[in-house]
Scaffold this active site. Structure first.
Site, PDB file in Angstrom:
ATOM      1  CE  LYS A 175      20.747  12.127 155.419  1.00  0.00           C
ATOM      2  NZ  LYS A 175      20.866  11.111 154.343  1.00  0.00           N
ATOM      3  CD  GLU A 250       3.943   7.405 156.934  1.00  0.00           C
ATOM      4  OE1 GLU A 250       3.758   6.206 157.218  1.00  0.00           O
ATOM      5  OE2 GLU A 250       3.031   8.246 156.953  1.00  0.00           O
ATOM      6  CB  CYS A 284       8.284  -0.020 154.975  1.00  0.00           C
ATOM      7  SG  CYS A 284       7.218   0.543 153.659  1.00  0.00           S
ATOM      8  CD  GLU A 385      11.603  -2.897 159.387  1.00  0.00           C
ATOM      9  OE1 GLU A 385      12.214  -2.033 160.044  1.00  0.00           O
ATOM     10  OE2 GLU A 385      10.880  -2.628 158.419  1.00  0.00           O
TER      11      GLU A 385
HETATM   12  P1  NAD Z   1      17.435   4.536 158.559  1.00  0.00           P
HETATM   13  O1  NAD Z   1      16.544   4.928 159.660  1.00  0.00           O
HETATM   14  O2  NAD Z   1      18.747   3.917 158.895  1.00  0.00           O
HETATM   15  O3  NAD Z   1      17.801   5.811 157.664  1.00  0.00           O
HETATM   16  C1  NAD Z   1      16.799   6.598 157.048  1.00  0.00           C
HETATM   17  C2  NAD Z   1      17.338   7.992 156.802  1.00  0.00           C
HETATM   18  O4  NAD Z   1      17.629   8.620 158.047  1.00  0.00           O
HETATM   19  C3  NAD Z   1      18.641   8.034 156.000  1.00  0.00           C
HETATM   20  O5  NAD Z   1      18.556   9.067 155.043  1.00  0.00           O
HETATM   21  C4  NAD Z   1      19.687   8.352 157.053  1.00  0.00           C
HETATM   22  O6  NAD Z   1      20.792   9.049 156.519  1.00  0.00           O
HETATM   23  C5  NAD Z   1      18.892   9.236 157.993  1.00  0.00           C
HETATM   24  N1  NAD Z   1      19.412   9.318 159.365  1.00  0.00           N
HETATM   25  C6  NAD Z   1      20.112   8.386 160.047  1.00  0.00           C
HETATM   26  N2  NAD Z   1      20.410   8.840 161.289  1.00  0.00           N
HETATM   27  C7  NAD Z   1      19.882  10.080 161.399  1.00  0.00           C
HETATM   28  C8  NAD Z   1      19.833  11.066 162.439  1.00  0.00           C
HETATM   29  N3  NAD Z   1      20.416  10.866 163.633  1.00  0.00           N
HETATM   30  N4  NAD Z   1      19.194  12.231 162.207  1.00  0.00           N
HETATM   31  C9  NAD Z   1      18.579  12.438 161.013  1.00  0.00           C
HETATM   32  N5  NAD Z   1      18.609  11.563 159.983  1.00  0.00           N
HETATM   33  C10 NAD Z   1      19.242  10.384 160.174  1.00  0.00           C
HETATM   34  O7  NAD Z   1      16.596   3.582 157.595  1.00  0.00           O
HETATM   35  P2  NAD Z   1      17.065   2.736 156.315  1.00  0.00           P
HETATM   36  O8  NAD Z   1      17.896   1.585 156.747  1.00  0.00           O
HETATM   37  O9  NAD Z   1      17.600   3.637 155.248  1.00  0.00           O
HETATM   38  O10 NAD Z   1      15.654   2.203 155.769  1.00  0.00           O
HETATM   39  C11 NAD Z   1      15.023   1.088 156.266  1.00  0.00           C
HETATM   40  C12 NAD Z   1      13.898   1.440 157.216  1.00  0.00           C
HETATM   41  O11 NAD Z   1      12.963   2.314 156.601  1.00  0.00           O
HETATM   42  C13 NAD Z   1      13.093   0.209 157.605  1.00  0.00           C
HETATM   43  O12 NAD Z   1      12.826   0.262 158.984  1.00  0.00           O
HETATM   44  C14 NAD Z   1      11.810   0.351 156.788  1.00  0.00           C
HETATM   45  O13 NAD Z   1      10.719  -0.324 157.317  1.00  0.00           O
HETATM   46  C15 NAD Z   1      11.627   1.839 156.807  1.00  0.00           C
HETATM   47  N6  NAD Z   1      10.725   2.293 155.733  1.00  0.00           N
HETATM   48  C16 NAD Z   1       9.478   2.737 156.074  1.00  0.00           C
HETATM   49  C17 NAD Z   1       8.580   3.136 155.069  1.00  0.00           C
HETATM   50  C18 NAD Z   1       7.185   3.609 155.407  1.00  0.00           C
HETATM   51  O14 NAD Z   1       6.565   4.233 154.564  1.00  0.00           O
HETATM   52  N7  NAD Z   1       6.668   3.333 156.595  1.00  0.00           N
HETATM   53  C19 NAD Z   1       8.974   3.083 153.721  1.00  0.00           C
HETATM   54  C20 NAD Z   1      10.254   2.622 153.419  1.00  0.00           C
HETATM   55  C21 NAD Z   1      11.135   2.235 154.439  1.00  0.00           C
END
Ligand code: NAD
Length: 496
Positions: A175, A250, A284, A385
């Site tokens: 996705k 993650e 992250c 965060e």
């Molecule tokens: P997010 O959780 O808003 O979205 C991530 C993904 O989830 C997107 O593709 C979104 O479309 C999808 N999504 C949203 N709601 C969903 C649902 N109900 N069901 C399934 N999929 C859904 O995160 P973001 O704002 O895009 O990214 C920032 C976050 O990602 C921060 O918390 C950051 O720390 C984390 N992050 C973690 C790592 C790691 O390796 N630990 C790496 C990069 C980013």
């Protein structure tokens, strides 16, 4: 002319079944539409999962070294198109072209590492507890893997999840993240060009609540790998666990740097400023907290403020920009609300704290690099965060207290200690609750051949990347061959 992009299902580029679309906006110029993408729904997800399911048998029976050759070819193409890809990442993600180049290099490094893993899918052999019996384990694919990723590292994270899933013999439904979908189109085209059989990788564009949720609930998706916020991760885990699918999470972090009284303060400030403010803190592993020994607190703060003042905020097409735009308005509002609540709790904003306005800043969403102090470990700004250019500074009386403050956060992704004391350095690894620890380095900079992941609300126990990814994307079978020509039973061995 604005390009209309498509989903990639069973080797064909297709529109969403509904025909609906959405526009992807340039975060450095919010008046510019970069591309139009399918706004897919669960019907599209179903077609993609079906294609992955049908392709599985052939792919899982392809020897891993042969799978590795396709991934090696992808590495070669990524390298040959590095500059062009970096520009696409920079445009849609808002980071500078150098940041984009770093991401593509990360994809190349991961492809090269994982291609080699195709010749190292080792199981174990061991002695049986019975005579004339052979015992071993072997890795098998899990099945159809759903990949859901955040916006902030579209090329690096896509490479870090999809290449390992493929080398292990799984097929994938990817996705794309709604703010950085073109990078995943380019990634998919590269694998198509590399000779990946049709149906092995399918790409579906759209929103989390529509595409993402359908993927996590689809009965034929055997594993979901999710990288994103801890809040979304919880929803995804619930959906997967309710139907016994494997899920790897993650998640977010509130990464801290501990600065001790014997630290090289200039080195520490350099690492902290870079960790906290580059790409506007949208990593992250961004440094969200610094916990400073009381003996050097004032001197440290002075140096920190001076260096932060020199960080340039600006758009992605200016390679000298450090504090680049936030990805969208929702993120701007979120960061400003965090700061309001911090002030209400009694925190003191000593630098920044405001949206930047005028000139190029009116074309995107920028927050001035922000330093907050007068914080106690219980406050939200010390624990949660922000995902913006905001650094919380806390004071500790000792190394022990600094570790204790560190561990009050519900997250545990990465942590760093600046010190010259070797004993303290090694103690830090034991004392701190984090999945990735650094000595005298910023909280980021993970390498493709090393495991990566967090503890507490930063994950749920799996590690991805490096050799750990091979474990994450495989099922282990335990295999026995009895050559005693008799029926032996290990449970009753002592009674014989
Ligand atoms: P997010 O959780 O808003 O979205 C991530 C993904 O989830 C997107 O593709 C979104 O479309 C999808 N999504 C949203 N709601 C969903 C649902 N109900 N069901 C399934 N999929 C859904 O995160 P973001 O704002 O895009 O990214 C920032 C976050 O990602 C921060 O918390 C950051 O720390 C984390 N992050 C973690 C790592 C790691 O390796 N630990 C790496 C990069 C980013």
């Amino acid at each position: 002319m604005v390009e209309h992009f498509k989903n990639y299902i069973n080797g064909e580029w297709v529109e969403a079944v509904s025909g609906e679309t959405y526009e992807n906006i340039n975060p450095s110029n919010i008046d510019e539409v970069l591309g139009v993408f399918p706004r897919s729904n669960k019907e599209d997800v179903h077609s993609a999962v079906n294609a992955s399911k049908n392709a599985l048998n052939n792919w899982k029976n392809t020897p891993p070294p042969e799978r590795g050759c396709i991934i090696s070819e992808a590495a070669r193409i990524l390298a040959s198109r590095k500059k062009e890809l970096a520009e696409i990442i920079s445009l849609e993600n808002g980071k500078t072209a150098s940041g984009g180049l770093g991401e593509v290099q990360s994809g190349i490094d991961m492809a090269n590492f994982i291609a080699g893993e195709g010749r190292r899918m080792y199981g174990r052999t061991t002695h049986s507890g019975l005579k004339k019996r052979f015992a071993m384990t072997k890795k098998y694919p899990i099945g159809v893997v759903g990949v859901i990723l955040p916006f902030n590292f579209p090329m690096a994270l896509t490479s870090w999840r999809v290449f390992p899933a493929l080398i292990c013999g799984n097929t994938v439904v990817l996705k794309s993240e709604e703010n950085s979908p073109e990078t995943t189109v380019q990634f998919t085209r590269i694998l198509e060009e590399s000779g990946l059989p049709k149906g092995v990788l399918n790409l579906v564009h759209g929103f989390g609540s529509e595409v993402g949720e359908a993927l996590t609930l689809h009965p034929d998706v055997s594993m979901v790998t999710f990288t994103g916020s801890s809040t979304t991760g919880k929803l995804i885990a619930r959906n997967c666990v309710s139907r016994h699918a494997k899920v790897s999470l993650e998640l977010g972090g509130k990464n801290a740097v501990l600065v001790m009284e014997d630290a090289d303060l200039d080195l520490a400030v350099d690492g902290i400023v870079c960790g906290a403010f580059s790409v506007s803190g949208q990593r992250c592993t961004a440094t969200g907290r610094v916990i400073v020994h009381k003996d050097v607190y004032d001197e440290f703060l002075k140096k920190l403020i001076n260096m932060t003042l020199s960080q340039k905020a600006g758009p992605a097409d200016d390679d000298t920009s450090v504090v680049t735009p936030l990805i969208n308005k929702k993120q701007l509002v979120r960061v400003l609300e965090f700061l309001e609540r911090a002030k209400d709790e009694g925190a003191n904003i000593i630098l920044g704290g405001k949206q930047l306005k005028g000139g190029v800043y009116d074309k995107g969403y920028y927050i001035a690099p922000t330093i907050v102090d007068n914080i106690t470990p219980e406050m939200e700004i010390a624990r949660e965060e922000v995902f913006g250019p905001v650094l919380s500074v806390l004071k500790a009386d000792s190394y022990e207290e600094a570790c204790q403050i560190h561990n009050t956060s519900p997250y545990g992704l990465s942590a760093s200690l600046f010190t010259k004391d070797v004993n303290r350095s090694f103690s830090f690894f034991d004392d701190v609750e984090a999945g990735v620890c650094y000595i005298n380095a910023p909280t980021f900079g993970s390498e493709p051949h090393m495991p990566f992941g967090g503890v507490k609300q930063s994950g749920q126990g799996y590690r991805e990347v490096g050799w750990a990814a091979i474990e994450a994307y495989s099922e282990v079978k335990t295999l026995y061959v009895d050559y005693s020509a008799s029926i032996q039973n290990v449970q009753f061995v002592n009674e014989k």
